[in-house]
Structures are given as structure tokens and as C-alpha cells.
Scaffold this motif. Sequence first.
Motif, mmCIF file in Angstrom:
data_model
loop_
_atom_site.group_PDB
_atom_site.id
_atom_site.type_symbol
_atom_site.label_atom_id
_atom_site.label_comp_id
_atom_site.label_asym_id
_atom_site.label_seq_id
_atom_site.Cartn_x
_atom_site.Cartn_y
_atom_site.Cartn_z
ATOM 1 N N GLY A 340 0.791 -1.216 0.000
ATOM 2 C CA GLY A 340 0.000 0.000 0.000
ATOM 3 C C GLY A 340 0.824 1.267 0.000
ATOM 4 N N SER A 341 0.167 2.381 -0.144
ATOM 5 C CA SER A 341 0.831 3.679 -0.228
ATOM 6 C C SER A 341 1.439 4.070 1.113
ATOM 7 C CB SER A 341 -0.163 4.743 -0.686
ATOM 8 O OG SER A 341 -1.238 4.849 0.238
ATOM 9 N N ASN A 342 2.533 4.829 1.027
ATOM 10 C CA ASN A 342 3.245 5.361 2.197
ATOM 11 C C ASN A 342 3.774 4.263 3.127
ATOM 12 O OD1 ASN A 342 2.714 8.059 1.405
ATOM 13 N ND2 ASN A 342 0.649 7.885 2.273
ATOM 14 N N THR A 343 3.933 3.071 2.613
ATOM 15 C CA THR A 343 4.511 1.971 3.395
ATOM 16 C C THR A 343 6.020 1.967 3.200
ATOM 17 O OG1 THR A 343 2.552 0.568 3.414
ATOM 18 C CG2 THR A 343 4.665 -0.541 3.541
ATOM 19 N N ARG A 344 6.755 1.754 4.285
ATOM 20 C CA ARG A 344 8.217 1.751 4.240
ATOM 21 C C ARG A 344 8.727 0.347 4.596
ATOM 22 N NH1 ARG A 344 7.222 6.059 7.536
ATOM 23 N NH2 ARG A 344 8.447 5.150 9.238
ATOM 24 N N ILE A 345 9.567 -0.196 3.716
ATOM 25 C CA ILE A 345 10.088 -1.549 3.913
ATOM 26 C C ILE A 345 11.603 -1.513 3.773
ATOM 27 C CG2 ILE A 345 10.042 -3.942 3.115
ATOM 28 C CD1 ILE A 345 7.295 -3.402 1.930
ATOM 29 N N SER A 346 12.311 -2.077 4.741
ATOM 30 C CA SER A 346 13.767 -2.154 4.667
ATOM 31 C C SER A 346 14.241 -3.430 5.356
ATOM 32 C CB SER A 346 14.417 -0.934 5.329
ATOM 33 O OG SER A 346 14.110 -0.888 6.712
ATOM 34 N N GLN A 347 15.302 -4.021 4.803
ATOM 35 C CA GLN A 347 15.938 -5.210 5.378
ATOM 36 C C GLN A 347 14.907 -6.293 5.699
ATOM 37 O OE1 GLN A 347 18.092 -3.557 8.713
ATOM 38 N NE2 GLN A 347 19.814 -2.972 7.421
ATOM 39 N N SER A 348 14.033 -6.549 4.760
ATOM 40 C CA SER A 348 12.933 -7.476 5.002
ATOM 41 C C SER A 348 12.719 -8.392 3.803
ATOM 42 C CB SER A 348 11.634 -6.712 5.305
ATOM 43 O OG SER A 348 11.769 -5.909 6.460
ATOM 44 N N VAL A 349 12.093 -9.538 4.078
ATOM 45 C CA VAL A 349 11.733 -10.498 3.039
ATOM 46 C C VAL A 349 10.226 -10.702 3.083
ATOM 47 C CG1 VAL A 349 12.023 -12.843 2.163
ATOM 48 C CG2 VAL A 349 13.963 -11.658 3.207
ATOM 49 N N LEU A 350 9.564 -10.518 1.944
ATOM 50 C CA LEU A 350 8.122 -10.742 1.830
ATOM 51 C C LEU A 350 7.885 -11.920 0.893
ATOM 52 C CD1 LEU A 350 8.326 -7.720 2.810
ATOM 53 C CD2 LEU A 350 6.163 -7.349 1.639
ATOM 54 N N GLY A 351 7.012 -12.822 1.312
ATOM 55 C CA GLY A 351 6.723 -14.003 0.526
ATOM 56 C C GLY A 351 5.706 -13.734 -0.574
ATOM 57 N N ARG A 352 5.056 -14.791 -1.017
ATOM 58 C CA ARG A 352 4.107 -14.712 -2.125
ATOM 59 C C ARG A 352 2.700 -14.413 -1.600
ATOM 60 N NH1 ARG A 352 7.420 -18.808 -1.851
ATOM 61 N NH2 ARG A 352 8.970 -19.177 -3.485
ATOM 62 N N ASN A 353 1.918 -13.730 -2.430
ATOM 63 C CA ASN A 353 0.488 -13.496 -2.155
ATOM 64 C C ASN A 353 0.250 -12.779 -0.830
ATOM 65 O OD1 ASN A 353 -0.202 -15.057 -4.539
ATOM 66 N ND2 ASN A 353 0.300 -16.866 -3.316
ATOM 67 N N CYS A 354 1.107 -11.831 -0.525
ATOM 68 C CA CYS A 354 0.931 -11.052 0.707
ATOM 69 C C CYS A 354 0.224 -9.733 0.396
ATOM 70 C CB CYS A 354 2.286 -10.771 1.365
ATOM 71 S SG CYS A 354 3.139 -12.250 1.945
ATOM 72 N N GLU A 355 -0.531 -9.241 1.358
ATOM 73 C CA GLU A 355 -1.216 -7.959 1.221
ATOM 74 C C GLU A 355 -0.756 -7.033 2.345
ATOM 75 O OE1 GLU A 355 -5.409 -8.357 0.996
ATOM 76 O OE2 GLU A 355 -5.374 -9.888 -0.588
ATOM 77 N N ILE A 356 -0.067 -5.980 1.963
ATOM 78 C CA ILE A 356 0.459 -5.020 2.931
ATOM 79 C C ILE A 356 -0.324 -3.722 2.762
ATOM 80 C CG2 ILE A 356 2.526 -3.939 3.860
ATOM 81 C CD1 ILE A 356 2.637 -6.994 3.734
ATOM 82 N N GLY A 357 -0.897 -3.225 3.836
ATOM 83 C CA GLY A 357 -1.750 -2.042 3.770
ATOM 84 C C GLY A 357 -0.971 -0.744 3.698
ATOM 85 N N GLU A 358 -1.655 0.345 3.983
ATOM 86 C CA GLU A 358 -1.062 1.673 3.916
ATOM 87 C C GLU A 358 -0.380 2.024 5.233
ATOM 88 O OE1 GLU A 358 -4.228 4.290 2.975
ATOM 89 O OE2 GLU A 358 -4.483 3.543 0.910
ATOM 90 N N ASN A 359 0.647 2.885 5.127
ATOM 91 C CA ASN A 359 1.349 3.418 6.307
ATOM 92 C C ASN A 359 1.895 2.309 7.206
ATOM 93 O OD1 ASN A 359 0.676 6.205 5.630
ATOM 94 N ND2 ASN A 359 -1.409 5.677 6.299
ATOM 95 N N VAL A 360 2.380 1.248 6.589
ATOM 96 C CA VAL A 360 2.977 0.133 7.337
ATOM 97 C C VAL A 360 4.493 0.302 7.331
ATOM 98 C CG1 VAL A 360 3.333 -2.367 7.375
ATOM 99 C CG2 VAL A 360 1.090 -1.433 6.810
ATOM 100 N N VAL A 361 5.129 -0.035 8.441
ATOM 101 C CA VAL A 361 6.591 0.005 8.529
ATOM 102 C C VAL A 361 7.090 -1.408 8.795
ATOM 103 C CG1 VAL A 361 8.591 0.909 9.758
ATOM 104 C CG2 VAL A 361 6.604 2.375 9.377
ATOM 105 N N LEU A 362 7.891 -1.928 7.884
ATOM 106 C CA LEU A 362 8.511 -3.244 8.044
ATOM 107 C C LEU A 362 10.017 -3.057 8.089
ATOM 108 C CD1 LEU A 362 6.507 -5.390 5.441
ATOM 109 C CD2 LEU A 362 6.099 -5.201 7.894
ATOM 110 N N LYS A 363 10.616 -3.433 9.201
ATOM 111 C CA LYS A 363 12.066 -3.341 9.345
ATOM 112 C C LYS A 363 12.587 -4.665 9.889
ATOM 113 C CE LYS A 363 15.760 -0.794 11.672
ATOM 114 N NZ LYS A 363 16.101 0.270 12.660
ATOM 115 N N ASN A 364 13.456 -5.285 9.113
ATOM 116 C CA ASN A 364 14.041 -6.563 9.526
ATOM 117 C C ASN A 364 12.956 -7.610 9.775
ATOM 118 O OD1 ASN A 364 16.598 -7.741 9.845
ATOM 119 N ND2 ASN A 364 16.340 -7.822 12.048
ATOM 120 N N ALA A 365 11.936 -7.602 8.939
ATOM 121 C CA ALA A 365 10.812 -8.535 9.090
ATOM 122 C C ALA A 365 10.921 -9.650 8.055
ATOM 123 C CB ALA A 365 9.489 -7.794 8.916
ATOM 124 N N PHE A 366 10.533 -10.859 8.481
ATOM 125 C CA PHE A 366 10.544 -12.015 7.596
ATOM 126 C C PHE A 366 9.104 -12.516 7.476
ATOM 127 C CE2 PHE A 366 14.635 -11.599 9.608
ATOM 128 C CZ PHE A 366 15.501 -11.650 8.523
#
Length: 690
Positions: A340-366
Motif C-alpha cells: 500500500g501507499s506510504n509503506t516503508r520496507i527495509s531489510q525485510s523479506v516478503l513471501g508470495r500473495n501477501c497484502e500489505i496495507g497503507e502506512n505500514v513500517v517493516l524493518k528486519n521482518a521475515f
Amino acid sequence: MSAKKKGSKPADPLLKQEDVLQAVVIADSFNVRFAPITKEIPRVLMPIVNNPLLDYTLEFLAASGVEEIFVFCCAHADKIKKHLSESKWNKRSSPCSVTTIMSEGCHSLGDAMREIDRKALIRSDFILVNGDVVSSVQLKDALNVHRERFKTDKSCVMTKVLRHAYPGHRGRCLEDEFFIATDNKHTILNYQKMKDTRKVKIPMTLFKDHSNVNLRYDLQDCHICVCSCRVMELFTDNFDYQTMSDFMRGVIYNEEIEGNKMQIYVVTNEYATRVSNLTMYETVSKDIIHRWTYPQVPEYLGTETYNFGRNHVYSAKDITLQRGCTLGEDVVIGSNTSIGSNTRISQSVLGRNCEIGENVVLKNAFVWDNVTIESNCLIDTAILCNGVKLMSGVKVQAGSILSFGVIVGPDVTLPSGTYLSTIPPPKEDEFDEEFNDTDTSKDLTRSVSQQDQLSLGEGGIGFVWKNAEENDDDEDEELAREMWGMKISDVHNEDEEESDDSDDDDSGPPSVVMDDTEIFYNQVLDSIQSSYSSGAINCDNLILEINSSKFANNVSMKELVQLVTKAIVELPNTHSPNILTTKEFAAFVIPLVKTLVPLLKNYLKGSESQLDFLGSLQECCITNGSLCTSIPKMLNILYDNDTLHEQVIVHWFKKIPLNDSAILQQLRKNVQPFITWLEEAEEETDSEED
């Protein structure tokens, strides 16, 4: 009767079989460090950078020329067998044959080896490896060395593959720390685990019996062994051999009685690490993303195709990135994932068929497959397994695990170290009985009562598993070291300090883990110093070396410019054995800058990089006052050679603080005449044009 043709005798099929290189993969860890995840899937099927761990191990063996692989399964054996039957390893195009051996009654490595020996599957030398090893080692050389040793000494039963890694290296696992002593033929004379001690006791007889002894603490266990058939017999004959440590102690310390030996083979430029706990899971994931494991990198493994971009960003096909979302460094995104919009992702791995919403922060997430994260969530250093759902406003703090199908939220904060599962945590006696951790190392996880201490929110589904809170004093330090994602200082009580006073003289300085920028700076400084010492600086070669270090250490262009600048101005003091005066420093650094103009011109191509260079010079002045006097001449040299632009120099000068430290005031004073000359020259040029 016709005569037989010479050489027409058919080949012995047994001899052909012995030429087939075999491997045994132990697909069970016999511990619960990844619980509660391993309550539902085996560790070897856990995805690491969106591919099962076991596939990395099989790829490594196939690349090394192994033709027949036996995968020994205990817990969740049916799931491992199903995975292999549906994978490329079960197709005709597979480079090797993969056979599963299922035995639910085994509780240790020793039990597994005895079961394999009972089935008489091993015919000659073989490779023994854990199913959670990620490696790029080519075993051909290690195998040849082992066979040559065996030809001259039949008592060599095993060659253990070790990797050179200095103390504090990120690839070294704390629980695998060891000290080793070898002779000049690389035979192991003494082996001691170092996890719970700071002392090494070496028997004097070791030096009396051997004229040449190598003592080493700079090696990492790769959990890869080249074995002779005798290894199987030793496990079968000695039922007290449960772990590899038991086997090594038995062979090394009973050498005079039984006549068996173990030797080592050390690799330096290849990668091999076991994913033995949560910390190593994160470490190996980052190493794969940084391509230390090449050719085992995301775009070459599995069936998914990735585009490899700048800053180690891997993106699969059919992903959706909304306007305003930001992808930082070290990010992997699986197919059919939307962000989604305004989402920040760094040092992370996202798998298949995932849905990430707006204004989410993922840091070092698996984040594994089919995970839903609604808007305004924050995840820091956590594993989210398949099917996890986080409702809006959920915060997951460091060191947490959310196992399969867990639902949390809305507006819930999970404290650090929270483990959640849809399976109730077992009672302590059931826990030990079911998993039977026989390698004597302490578990990262303990079950608590089923009365949840934490609210999962109105729509939450799951049970709380928690880290041990009541431990013996002896376990506290170890637990603190092994906590994943926790920043825990190494604090000792007074009794420990008193007991360690006698060790201070022998223990040496503590190990310090350098980050990528420190490693890069040291490499650049070494390269420039070596080139200078040779008597003729070759800028083209230096550029190649610096670029190689940049990619190897994941250094940004801004960091490169700043650190190269620092290395240049630090070289005079580093090269000289004595402290240089201001005049001596200038006599050294100014000719050096003249020589390095082609190198600097290669990196200072735009105004931004030129400002980074000047800013780094300004910072270096604070720690090296002698540099202030030399900067005007350095600027003049670089200006005359079109390396620095006039507007950039003037802009930088105006940004130097007026009422700051005395050293910066002196810098302004020294540079002012050069700035005045630049401005006057520009005015003269303008008047001539008029």
C-alpha cells in the motif's frame, strides 16, 4: 569355438556403484530452537528468502557432484517426503537421485547414523551434512584431499570442513564456538567447545608428543564432513555416540586405543553456515540477499523469477506497489504481493500473495506466504509465518514469532520476544518428551500456562508461547546471548567479576564485530597504502579494488566518497611511524592528492558527491588539525583539474558554521583567500564578456 575379444569382459556393477558419490542429509535438528514454528513444519522446510532450507542444501550437494542423496527424516517426515516428491528433485531432469529415509523413533544424530548403517545404504566415502546448511563450497577438493589422506593413512575416518572466520564474525554461531589444535598434517589433536567458558586447557603431553602444533580459534564449523564407511561402523559400535561432539571426542581421545583419526579441511573464500537458531536465520538471510552465497541467490533458486535492482532489492513478477511506498536496502518481494501507499520496507523479506496495507513500517521482518498486514502496523525484527493476519494498528516488537494462522488486533502491541501459535503450548513434561532435545543445548523457548498473559485483541486467534523467565543463574548469560533481536548488554555481577580477574591476562582483548563500512574503510586504506608503498600509485587498479570492496560490503556511493576521503587524509599519519608536524603533513598529503586526481575525478562526478567530499574533509579537520593548512592547496589542485566545481566550493564554504569550534573558524580563515580569488576571477570573466 570363437575366441573372446580382448577387453570384452563386462564391468563389475559393484565397482560402478562405488564410483557414485553419496551424501547423507540429516533433515532433523533434534532440538526446538524454532518452536512453535517446528510444531507444524520441520526446520528444513522453513523458507529462507522464499525458498525452503532443504533446497539450499540439495543445490549445494548437486553442484559439488553428488549423485545419490539420502535425506534422513524424523519429525514431520511425511511433509519432507511430500515436498521432495513435488519438487524438481523427483523429476527426470534432476542432477541427482534423492531418497527419503523415514524413522520416527530416532532422537539423535547417532540414532540416525545407526539406522542408516542397518539399512546398508552407504557403499564408499560419503558426505555428511545437516539439512539446514547453506553453502557454496565445492566439495571436490575436500573429497580429493580426504581420499589422498586415506591412501597413505587408513586410520583417517573423517575430514571435517571448516571455514576461516575471525572471532566476532557475523557467520560464527555462539553455540558452535570451538578451539582446535592440529598437527602439520591437519590431524585434530584437541577439540574443545567454547560456548560456556573463557579458558582453554591444553595438556602438556600434546606438545611433548608433537613437534608442530597449530592452535586455532579462527575457524567456523560448516557442519559438512567427508566420511569413510568406517564412520558408520563407529556409530553402530558405540551407542554413547549421540551427537557429533560425542563422536569427535571418542575418535580424538581414543586414538591411541582404536587408532582412528579426524582431520580438517579449511575453506577461505567460500560460504558455509548452518541455520541453527533465530539469530543465524537472520544472518544467513542477509548473506543470501548480499549474494555471499552465490550462485545460491534468489533469482537462481526455485521456480520464481526475480529482478535484481540497486541496494539489493529483489522483486518478483506481478507485484503491486502503490504510490508513495518506499523500498529501502535489502528487500525481497515475492510474486503477487501488493504493498500500500506510504509503506516503508527495509531489510525485510516478503513471501508470495501477501497484502500489505497503507502506512505500514517493516524493518528486519521475515514475512512468509499469504500474510495480511492491514494499515498503520509496525513490525520490527519478527517472523510472520504463512496465513498470519495483523489487523490495523498492530505493533510487533523485536524478537517475536507469529506462527501459522495467528490473527492479532486491532490496535495491539506485542512486547519483545512474544511467540504466538494457534497450537496450545504443551506442558513442560510433554514438551520434553515429544521433542527430546538430545544435543544437550538449552532451548530458546519454554512453554507457560495456557492462561494467556497477553491480549491478542478483539479479533485475535492464538496462544502465547513465552521465553523462559525463571532460569537457573547459570543459564541467564547464555539466554541473553541467544535472544534474537534483543539489545542486551553483557553485564556480570560482582562475583563473576572477581572470578574472572585471574583470567584477564590470558583472555586478551574482547572481540569486536566490524560493520560493513568499517571493513570497507580498512580495505580502502590498505589498498591506498599498499599502492603508495610500491612506489607507483596506479589509480585504475585502485578504482577496481575500491569498486570490488563497495559491492562486497554493500556501501552506498555517499559512504564510499566519505570513506575514500578519510582514507586519503589519514594515510600520512598511518604510513609514518612518527607524529607529523603540520609542515610534514602538508608535504605528504598535497603530492598524494595530485597523484590521486584520476581516482577522485572518477567518484566526484556530480555536485552531490563533491559536497560529500568537502563535508568529509571538514569532518576530518576536527580530528586532524594539520589538515586545515593543507586544504586550500588541495582545493586549488582539484579545481585546476576540473574535479571540483567553483559553485560547489563556494556553496560548501558558505555552509561552514561561523561561530562553531575554533578548528572550523581556522578552516574558514585558511580557505577564505581561495574563495576570494574564485569570486574575483568570476567577476573578471563576467566583465570581459560584457
